[in-house]
Design a protein around this motif. Structure first.
Motif, short mmCIF file in Angstrom:
data_model
loop_
_atom_site.label_atom_id
_atom_site.label_comp_id
_atom_site.label_asym_id
_atom_site.label_seq_id
_atom_site.Cartn_x
_atom_site.Cartn_y
_atom_site.Cartn_z
N ASN A 171 0.78 -1.24 0.00
CA ASN A 171 0.00 0.00 0.00
C ASN A 171 0.81 1.29 0.00
N ASN A 172 2.04 1.24 0.50
CA ASN A 172 2.79 2.49 0.62
C ASN A 172 3.40 2.89 -0.72
N ARG A 173 3.08 4.08 -1.17
CA ARG A 173 3.63 4.60 -2.43
C ARG A 173 4.51 5.83 -2.19
N TYR A 174 4.75 6.15 -0.94
CA TYR A 174 5.60 7.30 -0.64
C TYR A 174 7.05 6.87 -0.79
N THR A 204 -0.84 -3.63 13.16
CA THR A 204 -1.61 -2.74 12.31
C THR A 204 -1.41 -3.14 10.85
N GLU A 205 -2.29 -2.65 9.99
CA GLU A 205 -2.12 -2.85 8.56
C GLU A 205 -2.42 -1.55 7.82
N PHE A 206 -1.55 -1.26 6.85
CA PHE A 206 -1.60 0.00 6.12
C PHE A 206 -2.72 0.03 5.09
N THR A 207 -3.12 1.26 4.74
CA THR A 207 -3.99 1.50 3.59
C THR A 207 -3.28 2.45 2.64
N GLN A 208 -3.78 2.56 1.44
CA GLN A 208 -3.18 3.47 0.48
C GLN A 208 -3.36 4.92 0.94
N GLU A 209 -2.40 5.75 0.61
CA GLU A 209 -2.38 7.18 0.94
C GLU A 209 -2.18 7.46 2.42
N LEU A 210 -1.97 6.44 3.23
CA LEU A 210 -1.78 6.65 4.66
C LEU A 210 -0.59 7.56 4.93
N VAL A 211 0.58 7.16 4.45
CA VAL A 211 1.79 7.92 4.72
C VAL A 211 1.73 9.29 4.07
N GLU A 212 1.27 9.34 2.82
CA GLU A 212 1.20 10.62 2.10
C GLU A 212 0.32 11.63 2.83
N SER A 213 -0.81 11.16 3.36
CA SER A 213 -1.74 12.07 4.04
C SER A 213 -1.12 12.64 5.31
N LEU A 214 -0.41 11.82 6.06
CA LEU A 214 0.21 12.30 7.29
C LEU A 214 1.39 13.23 6.99
N VAL A 215 2.16 12.89 5.96
CA VAL A 215 3.28 13.75 5.56
C VAL A 215 2.76 15.13 5.15
N ALA A 216 1.64 15.16 4.44
CA ALA A 216 1.07 16.44 4.00
C ALA A 216 0.74 17.33 5.20
N ILE A 217 0.22 16.74 6.26
CA ILE A 217 -0.07 17.52 7.47
C ILE A 217 1.22 18.12 8.03
N MET A 218 2.26 17.31 8.12
CA MET A 218 3.54 17.78 8.65
C MET A 218 4.16 18.86 7.77
N ASP A 219 4.11 18.63 6.46
CA ASP A 219 4.71 19.59 5.53
C ASP A 219 4.01 20.95 5.57
N GLU A 220 2.68 20.90 5.67
CA GLU A 220 1.89 22.13 5.58
C GLU A 220 1.71 22.84 6.92
N ASN A 221 2.06 22.17 8.02
CA ASN A 221 1.83 22.73 9.35
C ASN A 221 3.06 22.51 10.23
N PRO A 222 4.05 23.38 10.13
CA PRO A 222 5.30 23.17 10.86
C PRO A 222 5.15 23.18 12.37
N GLY A 223 4.02 23.67 12.88
CA GLY A 223 3.80 23.67 14.32
C GLY A 223 3.25 22.36 14.85
N VAL A 224 2.95 21.41 13.94
CA VAL A 224 2.44 20.11 14.36
C VAL A 224 3.62 19.20 14.67
N GLY A 225 3.64 18.69 15.90
CA GLY A 225 4.72 17.79 16.31
C GLY A 225 4.37 16.33 16.17
N MET A 226 3.06 16.02 16.28
CA MET A 226 2.59 14.63 16.21
C MET A 226 1.25 14.61 15.49
N VAL A 227 1.02 13.54 14.71
CA VAL A 227 -0.28 13.37 14.06
C VAL A 227 -0.59 11.89 13.96
N SER A 228 -1.85 11.55 14.23
CA SER A 228 -2.32 10.16 14.09
C SER A 228 -3.39 10.09 13.02
N PRO A 229 -3.50 8.94 12.35
CA PRO A 229 -4.59 8.73 11.40
C PRO A 229 -5.84 8.25 12.13
#
Length: 305
Positions: free
Chosen positions: A27-30, A91-116
């Motif tokens: 599933n991971n395409r990142y 756990t088991e991954f789904t598609q776009e999992l990593v990309e979606s979390l990376v987008a949060i980190m990239d777009e919000n430098p004040g975010v230190g942690m994020v969960s799906p």
């Protein structure tokens, strides 16, 4: 492109870990991803076979069981990623999992942690986690949002701050780890990610949920749903968490009274009703540990072997 280190810990569950790895590969395409697996002194050492089977993965063998925090911290020391994605091996991954979390980190430098968003693996339409409410430090209670609800997308627009991440799947900014430090290893099992959550908040970072990202969780594979080990550390670490994170000494005193006079009798009655032999003694041992040990003590107070 920021790099991501996917870190997981195996403890006597090599088949479950292999299912996780298969789901990552499927599933991971990142592209900028590395995978690190820490074996936490499993009785059967699967690392040599894994090294042949998965030559592009970093495998680390610990000869002692370091617990959830210690095992993950070993992975951190080997990781090169800008973002570190800690996932339970069940756990088991789904598609776009990593990309979606990376987008949060990239777009919000004040975010230190994020969960799906998390669903139960054996009930794939049912939510386990869609955020947490803030902690009531007087009772050490908060609420897991969405748990046991059928997921009809009702939380998909809730991207943003949440009370706590979920330890089964949490992406953490490396800079936040540098400022807040690693997970506290004296928790060993349970509440260490919540403690880390509070420390990273105090380091000046936000904690977010990204419900557009999804992961499935099999839950409690390594420890079991009911066990003395789980019961001891859940009680011990609930007290330890308050000692390390409550805003004042008065708050700690109020919580101690609540725990001793409300929680303890209620739990003992439940143990007796359910026939959980030895659990009352483990509860009292958990309380005594907190009364007799420093909050940074590495003495676990429980025989692991």
């Amino acid at each position: 492109m920021k790099t991501v280190s996917i870190i997981t810990v195996n403890y006597n569950q090599s088949y479950i870990t292999e299912q996780l790895l298969a789901s990552v590969y499927a599933n991971n395409r990142y592209a900028a991803t590395e995978i690190i697996v820490v074996d936490n002194a499993s009785k059967d050492n699967p690392v040599p076979v894994w090294q042949v089977q998965y030559p592009d993965i970093t495998f680390i063998r610990s000869e002692t069981n370091l617990g959830f925090a210690g095992g993950n911290n070993l992975g951190v020391k080997e990781a090169s990623g800008d973002y570190l994605f800690f996932v339970n091996n069940d756990t088991e991954f789904t598609q776009e999992l990593v990309e979606s979390l990376v987008a949060i980190m990239d777009e919000n430098p004040g975010v230190g942690m994020v969960s799906p968003k998390i669903r139960y693996f054996d009930q794939p339409t049912v939510l386990q986690y869609a955020g947490f409410t803030n902690m009531n430090y007087y009772t050490m209670r908060n609420r897991c949002i969405g748990q046991f609800e059928v997921d009809n997308g009702q939380y998909n627009n809730n991207t943003g701050p949440t009370g706590y991440i979920h330890g089964a799947a949490m992406m953490v900014r490396r800079d936040a780890i540098v400022k807040a430090g690693l997970m506290a290893e004296n928790f060993f099992l349970y509440y260490e990610e919540m403690d880390w959550n509070d420390h990273i908040k105090r380091a000046g970072y936000q904690v977010w949920l990204e419900p557009k990202a999804l992961i499935y969780h099999k839950e409690s594979v390594s420890v079991g749903r009911v066990s003395g080990l789980k019961e001891y550390f859940m009680n011990r670490n609930r007290l330890l968490f308050i000692r390390r994170n409550a805003p004042s000494a008065l708050t700690i005193m109020i919580f101690y009274n609540y725990f001793i006079w409300v929680v303890t009798p209620r739990n003992i009655i439940n143990y007796l009703r359910k026939g959980n032999k030895g659990f009352s003694a483990l509860l009292l041992r958990a309380i005594w540990w907190n009364l007799t040990h420093d909050k940074n003590s590495t003495n676990l107070g429980y025989p692991l072997n």
